[in-house]
Enzyme design. Structure first.
Site, PDB file in Angstrom:
ATOM      1  N   GLU A  94      18.043  -7.411  -6.144  1.00  0.00           N
ATOM      2  CA  GLU A  94      17.804  -6.327  -5.198  1.00  0.00           C
ATOM      3  C   GLU A  94      18.352  -6.735  -3.831  1.00  0.00           C
ATOM      4  OE1 GLU A  94      14.221  -3.255  -4.212  1.00  0.00           O
ATOM      5  OE2 GLU A  94      13.704  -5.379  -4.214  1.00  0.00           O
ATOM      6  N   LYS A 135      -2.977  -3.206   6.511  1.00  0.00           N
ATOM      7  CA  LYS A 135      -2.274  -4.346   7.097  1.00  0.00           C
ATOM      8  C   LYS A 135      -0.848  -3.877   7.369  1.00  0.00           C
ATOM      9  CE  LYS A 135       0.164  -8.129   7.598  1.00  0.00           C
ATOM     10  NZ  LYS A 135       1.625  -8.071   7.863  1.00  0.00           N
ATOM     11  N   GLU A 174       3.290  -2.311  -6.044  1.00  0.00           N
ATOM     12  CA  GLU A 174       4.527  -1.529  -6.132  1.00  0.00           C
ATOM     13  C   GLU A 174       5.613  -2.404  -5.547  1.00  0.00           C
ATOM     14  OE1 GLU A 174       7.666   0.160  -5.225  1.00  0.00           O
ATOM     15  OE2 GLU A 174       6.576   1.342  -3.735  1.00  0.00           O
TER      16      GLU A 174
END
Length: 516
Positions: A411, A200, A274
């Protein structure tokens, strides 16, 4: 630029540059290029792909796939799975090696398309990413024969052994920051173990994945590798929910990863995640030399615009060398050339889209207004000149930060480094571990005791000592805590992530000697 109409799929224009005409890039299902399926009376839909270096400039169109396309891709992958898994490992090995050969032959084509598609600079990022892709396909070709079980000692009347068997159809949901490299963490490992695959592609950077699918389909049976494009909320969710998808392998943000995990976990599917990182980079007083500054530049991932989950974005500088390192680092990062990703002179390209650009800008605004923090470099987006044409940010360093500040905890996924002074080793380890993330970490010291003792205490799955990179094919990669589940890039990651163990026990008939 003129958009094409909904004509039958044309072969991708692989000599693309920023001024090429807009071309339709079809998906790959069952060995063929296809449009999205028509829904009712509505014509198949296409989505524009934009150039990060030129705001709102359309460089291509890709199909806007829906659940029916997911069903079609899964059916193709499921149909060919028995044939692919039954192939002797040397057959899969040869196929992967042939793919690696073609990827290497076309490496410059892939690199230029990466720079155009992602905004990553050609020289500093796109070419190295393509080299990593080739290396990973070669590595997993080499270890394809290691998918093997064990025989257990159980006496003369028992044969007891294990088989490592492939899972089935694997859905690989890919990010936009380094799509080829992340695809190569997953695809060759899954194939070497005997699985079939659906990629994808990321909505914002799908073109290199479609080109990778083209190369793979030249060397594999139809249906072994498929590639879909479209919104993650539509087809990513459909893949996570699909009862015939045995595993979902996802790389992306922690927030989106949680949603994927909920969907796949509801049906107890295999999964690996991940996810994000807010990674510490700890500098001891004895580490200051020219190699340190180059290493910190690499660890910061500024030449990827900070758009990396392994970016060492929290810089812990010992107070004895804080000012010295800051001065050198500011000079080094301030000299980076920010500009057109396809320009050979460019060190740092464009961030992916306006959403990311705006989000980074909001963090910069907060950093400038946070009491106690000082802007050592950058701090604002370009306000004039040619960089206004694209989604460009400049390297930024904030100093005087505290670990509890939002800029040191979240982040940012942009070229922003937050420097935090420290004095006591126990304290800096505590601060480094005081985060929900645990993907990467960096330790800089020429004292082996300091370096290794600190590395062992850090709660991170991937620790580099005295270097900003260091990852090679064959080393395990993955995170602790909310940085993810599972491991990639290695033999053990392939075995744990793309196979399942079957135990077989056989009762042997006893022969009591010769009978004449």
């Amino acid at each position: 630029m003129t958009q094409t109409t909904n004509n039958p799929p044309a072969a991708p224009h692989t000599g693309m540059n920023a001024d090429s005409p807009v071309t339709d890039w079809p998906m790959w299902i069952d060995g063929r290029q296809v449009e999205a399926q028509q829904v009712g009376s509505q014509a198949p839909q296409w989505r524009p792909v934009y150039n990060p270096a030129r705001r709102e400039a359309v460089i291509a169109r890709v199909p806007a796939a829906g659940p029916a396309d997911v069903d079609k891709a899964v059916a193709a992958a499921l149909r060919v799975f028995p044939e692919w898994r039954a192939l002797h490992f040397s057959g899969r090995q040869r196929a992967l090696a042939r793919i690696a050969d073609e990827l290497e032959e076309r490496s410059e084509e892939f690199a230029r398309l990466t720079a155009l598609d992602t905004g990553n600079a050609l020289r500093t990022q796109a070419r190295p990413e393509v080299l990593s892709m080739v290396s990973l396909f070669r590595y997993f070709a080499g270890v394809a024969g290691e998918v093997k079980g064990a025989t257990l000692p159980a006496g003369d009347d028992q044969l007891q052994y294990t088989r490592l068997e492939p899972l089935g159809v694997v859905a690989c949901i890919l990010p936009w920051n380094s799509p080829l490299m992340i695809a190569s963490f997953k695809i060759p490992a899954a194939l070497a173990a005997g699985n079939t695959v659906i990629m994808k592609a990321a909505d914002d950077a799908p073109l290199t994945i479609l080109l990778l699918a083209e190369v793979c389909n030249r060397h594999l049976p139809p249906g072994v590798v498929n590639a879909l494009t479209g919104r993650g909320s539509v087809i990513g969710a459909a893949l996570a929910d699909h009862p015939d998808v045995a595993k979902v392998s996802f790389t992306g943000s922690t927030e989106v990863g949680r949603g994927v995990a909920r969907q796949a976990g509801e049906r107890l599917a295999h999964m690996s995640l991940e996810l994000g990182g807010k990674n510490p980079s700890i500098v001891f007083p004895d580490a200051v030399d020219d190699e340190l500054i180059d290493g910190l530049l690499l660890a910061s991932r500024f030449t990827r615009q900070g758009q990396s989950c392994t970016a060492g974005s929290r810089l812990f500088l010992h107070e004895d060398i804080h000012d010295e390192v800051m001065d050198k680092l500011v000079a080094r990062l301030g000299a980076l050339k920010v500009g057109d990703p396809l320009d050979e002179a460019t060190d740092m390209g464009a961030v992916i889209n306006n959403k990311q650009f705006t989000q980074i800008s909001s963090y910069l605004s907060e950093g400038r207004s946070t009491p106690g923090m000082t802007t050592a470099l950058g701090g604002e987006a370009p306000s004039e000149g040619p960089l206004l044409a694209g989604y460009y940010h400049l390297p930024t360093i904030f100093s005087g930060a505290k670990n509890e500040f939002r800029l040191a905890q979240e982040e940012i996924f942009g070229p922003v480094l937050v420097a935090i002074p420290w004095h006591d080793t126990d304290d800096v380890v505590r601060m480094a571990n005081d985060t929900h993330f645990g993907l990467a970490a960096y330790v800089w010291s020429h004292n082996l005791d300091n370096a290794l003792n600190t590395a062992h205490r850090l709660e991170a799955g991937w620790v580099q000592v005295n270097q900003g990179g260091g990852q090679v094919a064959g080393q395990s990669y993955g995170g602790y805590k909310q940085s993810g589940l599972g491991r990639e890039v290695s033999l053990e990651g392939m075995l744990a992530g793309f196979t399942q163990t079957k135990q077989i026990n056989v009762k042997l008939r006893s022969h009591g000697g010769l009978h004449v």
